[in-house]
Write an enzyme that holds these catalytic residues in place. Structure first.
Site, PDB file in Angstrom:
ATOM      1  N   TRP A 133     -15.324  12.432 -63.192  1.00 38.15           N
ATOM      2  CA  TRP A 133     -15.281  13.402 -64.140  1.00 38.15           C
ATOM      3  C   TRP A 133     -16.454  12.365 -65.355  1.00 38.15           C
ATOM      4  O   TRP A 133     -16.436  11.595 -65.460  1.00 38.15           O
ATOM      5  CB  TRP A 133     -14.653  14.221 -65.682  1.00 38.15           C
ATOM      6  CG  TRP A 133     -15.289  14.930 -66.496  1.00 38.15           C
ATOM      7  CD1 TRP A 133     -16.338  16.473 -65.578  1.00 38.15           C
ATOM      8  CD2 TRP A 133     -14.907  15.368 -67.949  1.00 38.15           C
ATOM      9  NE1 TRP A 133     -16.191  17.016 -67.197  1.00 38.15           N
ATOM     10  CE2 TRP A 133     -15.944  16.123 -68.315  1.00 38.15           C
ATOM     11  CE3 TRP A 133     -14.183  14.458 -68.968  1.00 38.15           C
ATOM     12  CZ2 TRP A 133     -15.798  17.004 -69.517  1.00 38.15           C
ATOM     13  CZ3 TRP A 133     -14.517  15.064 -70.143  1.00 38.15           C
ATOM     14  CH2 TRP A 133     -14.906  16.866 -70.786  1.00 38.15           C
ATOM     15  N   ASP A 214      -5.157  12.751 -67.684  1.00 40.45           N
ATOM     16  CA  ASP A 214      -6.537  14.076 -68.086  1.00 40.45           C
ATOM     17  C   ASP A 214      -5.533  15.305 -67.602  1.00 40.45           C
ATOM     18  O   ASP A 214      -5.527  15.298 -66.652  1.00 40.45           O
ATOM     19  CB  ASP A 214      -7.482  13.696 -67.894  1.00 40.45           C
ATOM     20  CG  ASP A 214      -8.611  14.501 -68.879  1.00 40.45           C
ATOM     21  OD1 ASP A 214      -8.221  15.732 -68.849  1.00 40.45           O
ATOM     22  OD2 ASP A 214     -10.212  14.566 -68.356  1.00 40.45           O
ATOM     23  N   LYS A 249      -9.400  26.554 -69.349  1.00 35.54           N
ATOM     24  CA  LYS A 249      -9.774  26.888 -68.184  1.00 35.54           C
ATOM     25  C   LYS A 249      -8.309  28.101 -67.895  1.00 35.54           C
ATOM     26  O   LYS A 249      -8.370  28.502 -67.430  1.00 35.54           O
ATOM     27  CB  LYS A 249     -10.161  25.363 -67.081  1.00 35.54           C
ATOM     28  CG  LYS A 249     -10.367  24.504 -67.014  1.00 35.54           C
ATOM     29  CD  LYS A 249     -11.785  24.300 -67.093  1.00 35.54           C
ATOM     30  CE  LYS A 249     -12.087  23.256 -67.704  1.00 35.54           C
ATOM     31  NZ  LYS A 249     -13.492  22.892 -67.726  1.00 35.54           N
TER      32      LYS A 249
HETATM   33  C1  LMR Z   1     -16.350  20.704 -65.324  1.00 31.64           C
HETATM   34  O1  LMR Z   1     -16.382  20.112 -65.106  1.00 31.64           O
HETATM   35  O2  LMR Z   1     -17.521  21.172 -65.532  1.00 31.64           O
HETATM   36  C2  LMR Z   1     -16.352  21.192 -66.573  1.00 31.64           C
HETATM   37  O3  LMR Z   1     -15.051  20.001 -67.073  1.00 31.64           O
HETATM   38  C3  LMR Z   1     -16.616  21.503 -68.342  1.00 31.64           C
HETATM   39  C4  LMR Z   1     -17.215  20.703 -68.958  1.00 31.64           C
HETATM   40  O4  LMR Z   1     -16.994  20.301 -69.902  1.00 31.64           O
HETATM   41  O5  LMR Z   1     -18.146  19.682 -68.061  1.00 31.64           O
END
Ligand code: LMR
Length: 401
Positions: A133, A214, A249
């Protein structure tokens, strides 16, 4: 003293939330937002779940107080969170060796985790999967940690390279922190299987590593309980670890910022001691947590009928996401687009990583109004009967030349 000069040099927009802003200001009616990880239904809306509405009505009728919550949130909320992480009667909970603090979203949990580790003198290095992420590296760097990466995908970009991942983790120093995604890996949708999780647990024990897990998509992979299998495996390995839960989510409570940090320790005394330091991290950050979203989650999880309703609602979202994934892969294969699309079918959760280059991603947005993240991460929940064909046509165009 003026503002520091770097503050006057505008920073780049956020790689995910910045795209939502750009999407909102795009005037084209045909635009498609496959960027941010938000569930939408067939009409493109993100509905409030019926179980959430029912819980809110109860909360309103009870007309409770709005006085401060405890620094770590309510004990009943913590227990409810742990009931999602561990099966009823699991030794971790019966031994009282897990403690939970309510946090503003999963991101809040990650930041509190980082502060807690730094403030208690843990080694500063954290290992993140490559890719991960996009907020992970900046979050841990800005907290003061040194970020290193471990490989995740093989050369095709479509499968896990467990050997390469484990080999790199074997080079980590004792005390290093390693971040894993419990299920529905973001951005790849590719998760380790049970045997690989056991191997990960063994390496973490051998090298004396501290996992942070996570857990932002519980219930969007195989099921609420099934997706927590990785947590049980790490516990069985005898590790101490941290879990950062997000309820954005699976409760569709994005704007309420509801999450939790759970610390699993060797015994109850260690867990309680750790919680005293977590309290300091929270107090120094935002003092104590907001109440509303967590009250909704607690109300649902503590009422058997509401909990059943919610589990069915999560199952409904999961089924739609899976159906969309299958329809997307079918459409890619039917379009005869070059590429090996079949592995995408077995991936889990909201995301699929297409492996596009920067120019292809930019062209999708510029020429077709199709918004995707980074190396072509698409949110498969964002497909509707109306937009799927247009997205595949756009992909065909940018992949052709
Ligand atoms: C994403 O990866 O799109 C979500 O976790 C929203 C975010 O806060 O980035």
């Amino acid at each position: 003293m003026p503002l520091p000069s770097r503050a006057l040099d505008p920073a780049a927009p956020d790689p995910i939330l910045g795209l939502t802003e750009a999407f909102r200001s795009d005037p084209r009616e045909s635009r498609v937002n496959l960027a941010v990880g938000v569930y939408v239904d067939e009409t493109g809306r993100t509905p409030v779940l019926p179980s959430v509405l029912a819980a809110e009505r109860r909360i309103l009728e009870a007309a409770g107080s709005r006085t401060y919550l405890p620094i770590e949130g309510r004990a009943a909320y913590g227990a409810a969170v742990r009931s999602l992480l561990f099966p009823i009667g699991h030794e971790v909970t019966t031994a009282g060796r897990a403690v939970t603090a309510q946090t503003p979203g999963g991101t809040g949990a990650l930041r509190v985790a980082a502060d807690f580790l730094l403030q208690t003198g843990n080694p500063r290095t954290i290992w993140l999967s490559q890719p991960t992420w996009p907020n992970h590296p900046q979050l841990f760097r800005l907290a003061g940690m040194d970020v290193r990466t471990y490989p995740y995908l093989d050369a095709t970009g479509r499968r896990l390279d467990a050997d390469a991942m484990l080999a790199t983790l074997r080079t980590a120093e004792p005390g290093d922190v390693v971040l894993f995604h419990a299920a529905c890996h973001n951005p790849t949708g590719i998760d380790p299987d049970a045997a690989t999780w056991r191997a990960i647990g063994n390496v973490a024990v051998e090298r004396d590593l501290l996992p942070i897990v996570d857990f932002a998509y519980q219930g969007f992979g195989d099921g609420i309980r099934e997706d927590a299998a990785s947590i049980a495996i790490l516990a069985e390995a005898g590790l101490e670890f941290l879990v950062c839960s997000s309820f954005s989510k699976n409760f569709a409570l994005y704007a309420e910022r509801v999450g939790a940090l759970t610390i699993v320790a060797r015994d109850a005394e260690r867990a309680e001691a750790a919680l005293t330091h977590v309290r300091i991290a929270i107090r120094a950050n935002y003092s104590n947590p907001p109440a509303h979203g967590a009250q909704i989650v607690e109300t649902i999880l503590c009422d058997p009928a509401l909990r059943d309703d919610w589990e069915l609602e999560v199952a409904g979202m999961r089924a739609r996401i899976r159906g969309n994934r299958a329809a997307f892969v079918d459409a890619l294969e039917a379009s005869a687009l070059p590429g090996d699309w079949e592995p995408l079918r077995g991936q889990r959760g909201m995301f699929a990583l297409l492996g596009l280059d920067q120019e292809q991603v930019a062209r999708l947005r510029r020429e077709f109004g199709v918004y995707v993240v980074g190396a072509g991460r698409v949110n498969v929940a964002g497909f509707t009967r109306d937009n799927l064909g247009r997205v595949v046509t756009a992909l065909s165009a940018v992949l052709a030349h």
